[in-house]
Write a protein that holds these residues in place. Sequence first.
Motif: not given
Length: 405
Positions: A184, A306, A308
Amino acid sequence: MKKKLLSMLCIMLTISVALVGCSKKAEIANNVTVLESNYDEVLEKAKGTTVNFYGYGGNEVMNKWFDTYVVDQMKEKYDITVKRVGMNIDEILNQLLSDKQANNEKGSIDVVWINGENFKTAKDSNLLLGSFVGKLPNFNDYVNTASEDVTVDFGTEVEGLEAPWGKAQFTIAVNSDKVSQIINDTKSLREVIMANPGKFTYPALPDFTGSAFVRNVIYDIVGYENVANLPEDKEEVRKAIQPAMDYLNEIKPYLWNEGKTYPSTTSQLDNMYSDNEVYFTMTYSPNSLKGRMESGELSKDTEIIEFKNGNISNTHFLTIPFNSQNQAGAMVLIDFLMSIDAQASKTFTENWGDTTVLDMDKVPAKDRSKFSSDSITIKNSVPELSAGMVPIIEEIWTEEVLESE
């Protein structure tokens, strides 16, 4: 007899002059650009013509959708033949620049798929027809024409020179069957890269997607807010993004081929991913991954990553070159591609999975069900930098990473 002959000659001369005058008027009318015509006139001029569409051709799912749905609809609705030519944007711009330098007013390109620094180059070099977007009915009826997503392209004012076609979000994709760790951010990505040497790489800049990967690394490590407002000064930018360049050099020995070479295009990286040569690929169209998984082009274990701190997002556009030989047909094609039916069709992953540019509040309620409800949306998006910053970063990457030992 002489009077009759003289009268006949006068009549013939009058008719001849009238015909010449009509011919000249017709010639002038044919040379009037679509910028001086209303849309009904544009539609009439476009009938029976052929439009040459030039753009990225590396997405086979999108290609199939375009070559069947779009081509068929344009012929059926408008009697327009559309020919799609797959070509990288740098080749397209080089062709247009050559045409400009040679004063070639009879170009072979009618519509170009474009955005970002390529749009800025085309705009600054006067390679575009002019402000045409305000004439398009679907743009006026269904797009939020005041949105910065459609009025500004990588910091460059659009000014009606290009029409919004779709929205993109950058993401890295991973084969979850090969890599089970949660990724992430760049820190967790580095750990996985080092644990799986030779199984990660990215396209060499200035490839569009490879360049986005480097900018997303910069955002994650340096912070978008610390880069977005920098002056377009190479040494100031270098100083600000140095931690990201250090990161890219740190992972370099663990990349495919030990970072000695990079894939030249995203298509090449996709092929390497499909062959399990690497465990990662990357895309600006996360929804398109589903269609490519269903077609067997990509592993069914493909998942998106994805960050963060955000993934880059932008809008992609369509424009008309200065020397298009079918300006009217180009406008009709572009308007169709912004129609409710075309925009809805491309949201489905089996067609493309591209995100619509239409404002759903402006789309009639009865038509909203036409759009796919099964789409990937990366929640935390960050905007693009100005177009002028992109080549500066690419130059710095070349010097600091590609050419470093």
